[in-house]
Design an enzyme around this catalytic site. Structure first.
Site, short mmCIF file in Angstrom:
data_model
loop_
_atom_site.label_atom_id
_atom_site.label_comp_id
_atom_site.label_asym_id
_atom_site.label_seq_id
_atom_site.Cartn_x
_atom_site.Cartn_y
_atom_site.Cartn_z
N PHE A 44 0.85 -1.18 0.00
CA PHE A 44 0.00 0.00 0.00
C PHE A 44 0.89 1.24 0.00
O PHE A 44 2.09 1.16 0.29
CB PHE A 44 -0.90 0.04 1.24
CG PHE A 44 -1.90 -1.07 1.31
CD1 PHE A 44 -2.54 -1.53 0.16
CD2 PHE A 44 -2.24 -1.66 2.51
CE1 PHE A 44 -3.48 -2.55 0.22
CE2 PHE A 44 -3.17 -2.68 2.59
CZ PHE A 44 -3.79 -3.13 1.43
N ALA A 45 0.27 2.39 -0.24
CA ALA A 45 1.03 3.64 -0.13
C ALA A 45 1.68 3.73 1.25
O ALA A 45 2.81 4.19 1.37
CB ALA A 45 0.12 4.83 -0.40
N GLU A 46 0.94 3.31 2.28
CA GLU A 46 1.51 3.35 3.63
C GLU A 46 1.06 2.15 4.46
O GLU A 46 -0.10 1.71 4.35
CB GLU A 46 1.07 4.61 4.40
CG GLU A 46 1.36 5.91 3.70
CD GLU A 46 2.83 6.28 3.65
OE1 GLU A 46 3.63 5.70 4.43
OE2 GLU A 46 3.17 7.15 2.84
N THR A 47 1.97 1.66 5.28
CA THR A 47 1.63 0.78 6.39
C THR A 47 1.98 1.52 7.67
O THR A 47 3.09 2.04 7.82
CB THR A 47 2.41 -0.54 6.33
OG1 THR A 47 2.02 -1.27 5.15
CG2 THR A 47 2.14 -1.40 7.55
N CYS A 74 2.54 10.98 7.48
CA CYS A 74 1.49 10.44 6.60
C CYS A 74 0.14 10.68 7.25
O CYS A 74 -0.13 10.17 8.34
CB CYS A 74 1.69 8.95 6.35
SG CYS A 74 0.37 8.28 5.30
#
Length: 263
Positions: A44-47, A74
Site C-alpha cells: 500500500f502507499a503506507e503501512t 502520513c
C-alpha cells in the site's frame, strides 16, 4: 508470530475509495528491516505501525512505511490508525507520538473523524525542472523546505488532464508534487504525485492537505474549505486551519481485519 492487521480505506465515503492503509498494532518494535519488509509485502502507499507509548506523552507511538522507505509524515494512515484503534478499543480520541512530526491526534467528529496535523507553510518560488516534467504550465509554484510543492492551475480540467513524466519527477527526489485548482463540486481539487517515495500517484494525501490548508486559506481568505483529491479512487475531506494545525475531517471504512503471519 501473528500480528493484528487492519486494512482501512481512509478519507473514503464508501469502500474501495479514498486511500488504503494497513494498520498494525504491535506489542514491541520490530527491527526496521522487518517493518520495511512487511510494508513492501502489504504494497500500500503506507503501512502504519503503532506501539503503546511508554513515555506517557501520547497513547501510542506511530511510524509509517511505504513499500520502499519510512516517511516523516502520513496523514491518511494516521486517520486510518485512529479509526482502527477507536473502533477496537472505544473512546472518542487517540493520540500519537511520532519521531519527526510531533504529537498527532484523531478525534471522533460529525463527519467521521478529525485529524490534527502540523500546518505546512509554503512560499512563492520556482522550479523550472519540475514544471517541465509536469508537462503543463501552472499559474504559480509554492514550495516548502520540507519538500512539499504546490503547483496552482487555473481549472480542475487542467489538473485532471495532467500526465507527468513520473520517472523524471522521481529522479528529483522524495518530493510531493501537489497539483491543485479551484474545484467544480468542491472548493479545491488536487492530484498528488510522489514517485520518488515509491508512490507514483497517491489516492488521498493527508500531509499534502496540511500544505493545501495553509495555501488555500491564505488564498480564499477564510479558515475552511471542502477538498477532493481527483485520483482514480478519489477522496474527500473538509480542511480547516486552527492556529498552527490543519484539521482534516473525513470518514474511514475497515475492509479487512485479521492477522499478518510473520515467520
Amino acid at each position: 508470530m501473528k500480528l493484528p492487521y487492519f486494512h482501512v480505506d481512509a478519507f473514503a465515503e464508501r469502500p474501495f475509495t479514498g486511500n488504503q492503509a494497513a494498520v498494525m498494532p504491535l506489542e514491541r518494535w520490530l527491527d526496521d528491516a522487518t517493518l520495511l519488509a512487511i510494508a513492501e509485502e502489504n504494497n500500500f502507499a503506507e503501512t502504519a505501525f503503532v506501539v503503546r507509548d511508554a513515555s506517557g506523552e501520547a497513547d501510542w507511538e506511530l511510524r509509517w512505511f511505504t513499500p520502499t522507505e519510512e516517511v516523516r509524515l502520513c496523514g491518511h494512515a494516521t486517520l486510518a490508525s485512529g479509526h482502527a484503534l477507536l473502533m477496537r478499543d472505544g473512546g472518542d480520541k487517540v493520540t500519537f507520538r511520532t519521531r519527526r512530526a510531533g504529537l498527532l491526534a484523531v478525534t471522533r467528529g460529525a463527519a467521521g473523524y478529525e485529524l490534527a496535523l502540523p500546518l505546512i507553510p509554503t512560499e512563492p518560488d520556482a522550479w523550472a525542472q519540475a514544471v517541465d516534467l509536469l508537462r503543463a504550465q501552472p499559474q504559480d509554484v509554492w514550495l516548502s523546505p520540507d519538500r512539499y510543492g504546490i503547483y496552482l492551475f487555473e481549472t480542475e480540467e487542467q489538473v485532471r488532464a495532467l500526465d507527468p513524466d513520473l520517472r523524471g519527477l522521481a529522479a528529483l527526489g522524495n518530493d510531493q508534487f501537489i497539483c491543485t485548482a479551484p474545484g467544480m463540486e468542491t472548493d479545491v481539487v488536487s492530484r498528488v504525485f510522489v514517485p520518488g517515495g515509491g508512490v507514483d500517484e497517491d489516492s488521498f494525501t493527508g500531509s499534502a492537505h496540511a500544505a493545501l490548508t495553509y495555501f488555500w486559506t491564505e488564498r480564499l481568505g477564510r479558515d475552511s474549505f471542502t477538498a477532493f483529491q481527483a485520483s482514480k479512487r478519489g477522496g474527500h475531506a473538509v480542511c480547516r486551519r486552527d492556529g498552527d494545525r490543519a484539521i482534516l475531517s473525513g470518514s474511514c471504512i475497515t475492509v479487512v481485519e485479521g492477522s499478518f503471519v510473520l515467520p
